[in-house]
Design an enzyme around this catalytic site. Structure first.
Site, PDB file in Angstrom:
ATOM      1  N   HIS A  14       0.812  -1.216   0.000  1.00 55.50           N
ATOM      2  CA  HIS A  14       0.000   0.000   0.000  1.00 55.50           C
ATOM      3  C   HIS A  14       0.847   1.268   0.000  1.00 55.50           C
ATOM      4  CE1 HIS A  14       0.956  -0.689   4.243  1.00 55.50           C
ATOM      5  NE2 HIS A  14       0.884   0.626   4.378  1.00 55.50           N
ATOM      6  N   ASP A  58       0.944   4.865   1.888  1.00 52.03           N
ATOM      7  CA  ASP A  58       0.396   5.447   3.126  1.00 52.03           C
ATOM      8  C   ASP A  58      -0.580   6.591   2.860  1.00 52.03           C
ATOM      9  OD1 ASP A  58       1.676   3.644   4.665  1.00 52.03           O
ATOM     10  OD2 ASP A  58       3.181   5.025   5.482  1.00 52.03           O
ATOM     11  N   HIS A 110       4.827   0.070  -0.285  1.00 54.17           N
ATOM     12  CA  HIS A 110       5.514  -0.883   0.604  1.00 54.17           C
ATOM     13  C   HIS A 110       4.554  -1.867   1.263  1.00 54.17           C
ATOM     14  CE1 HIS A 110       4.079   2.272   3.387  1.00 54.17           C
ATOM     15  NE2 HIS A 110       3.949   1.266   4.237  1.00 54.17           N
ATOM     16  N   ARG A 163       6.429  -8.538  17.295  1.00 54.44           N
ATOM     17  CA  ARG A 163       7.094  -7.375  16.690  1.00 54.44           C
ATOM     18  C   ARG A 163       6.403  -6.100  17.157  1.00 54.44           C
ATOM     19  NH1 ARG A 163       6.391  -3.930  12.130  1.00 54.44           N
ATOM     20  NH2 ARG A 163       8.011  -3.952  10.515  1.00 54.44           N
TER      21      ARG A 163
END
Ligand SMILES: *[C@@H]1O[C@H](CO)[C@@H](O)[C@H](O)[C@H]1NC(C)=O
Length: 312
Positions: free
Chosen positions: A219, A221, A277, A287
């Site tokens: 996508h 941002d 990205h 994470r």
């Protein structure tokens, strides 16, 4: 003194001898009537370079920032998408000199990173998505819980979960990031504004349950969050140590490049189409990261999260 001189003389002699030795074989070969050896060796070098380039680009993935490296700063300039440029040009002092990506391990300290991690874990302990991705938005109070979100600021038992010190750390880190953007993108720090959403993320290897868990889709941002002009991510854990998978991947035409999360690593990039990205699926471990983004448009500016959030 004289000793050194002697030694130097000796070295020079030796160098001369070596030179002579080197010249001899070249003379011999140049007798060859075909292609001159020099040309031939150049051709060989060029062909092997081409082979190497071919295979490394065929491989398609380059590591932009390795977890094991301590990067003072590494940047890559990319062509701004025309849409991004058109929009950002309207804001004086906020349009970047170049669109780019920049990673640095030297701006946010380990201590600040650990404080932020504690804040993230303290809040997320009371939530947790039924799928693999949870968020805690310090501004709105949104916390993933099951298939939905709750507001941490409105739950009676969680009153004063976050303290003044927590908000201070957030603010100190945010300010540092703002000035770092200003420096590296050539913009004015008073012309970029913190914008919504600004959130901690916690990703595990649990399968997705709702679309909110599906963080791995490629996508832009700016398309996901209209107000974003500068995206920054601060990693609160280490790739391959705290979790496996979960690398950040920029998708480019020729090859993709990855950023391996590292505790205290700050990644910043312009939020337009030039920085398409995704995040790889996390395969084990947990994470943690925080997203802190900025807008050029003052009407999307948000105030720093504070104790006032409990009373709004
Ligand atoms: C980059 O990643 C995307 C998304 O996973 C993939 O579709 C694409 O083929 C990759 N590009 C290269 C050059 O490997």
């Amino acid at each position: 003194m004289s000793n050194i001189k002697k030694r130097n003389k000796f070295n020079i002699k030796k160098a001369n001898i070596l030179k002579n030795e080197n010249e001899k074989p070249a003379e011999k070969v140049s007798i060859n009537k075909g292609l001159p050896l020099r040309l031939l060796s150049r051709v060989v070098v060029i062909i092997s370079l081409l082979i190497v380039v071919y295979y490394t680009t065929k491989n398609n993935v380059q590591t932009f920032a390795k977890q094991t490296e301590l990067l003072p700063g590494k940047g890559q300039i990319v062509d701004c998408s025309s849409e991004y440029l058109k929009e950002v040009d309207k804001y004086e002092g906020c349009a970047p000199k170049y669109c780019k990506r920049f990673v640095t391990d030297k701006v946010i300290s380990l201590r600040e990173t650990e404080e932020l991690l504690k804040i993230a874990q303290k809040g997320l302990k009371y939530g947790g998505s039924s799928g693999g991705a949870s968020i805690l938005d310090l501004h709105s109070g949104a916390l993933s819980k099951g298939r939905h979100f709750v507001n941490v600021y409105k739950i009676n038992e969680l009153k004063n979960l976050f303290t003044q010190e927590d908000f201070n750390i957030f603010r100190a880190v945010k300010e540092k990031i703002k000035y770092t953007i200003a420096h590296h993108f050539g913009v004015q720090p008073n012309k970029i504004y913190l914008t919504h959403p600004t959130f901690f993320s916690e990703i595990t290897s649990k399968p997705a349950v709702t679309v909110h868990d599906e963080y791995w889709h490629p996508h832009v941002d700016k398309e996901t969050y209209k107000s974003f002009h500068y995206t920054t991510l601060l990693y609160l854990g280490d790739y391959n140590i705290d979790f496996k998978g979960g690398r950040f991947v920029f998708i480019d035409e020729k090859y993709n490049s990855t950023i391996e999360p590292r505790k205290g690593r700050l990644s910043m990039f312009t939020s337009g189409g030039e920085n398409y990205h995704y995040v790889e699926k996390v395969t084990s471990g947990v994470r943690y990261a925080i997203t802190i983004s900025f807008t050029c448009d003052q009407k999307f500016s948000i105030s720093d999260p504070s104790l006032d959030n409990y009373y709004d």
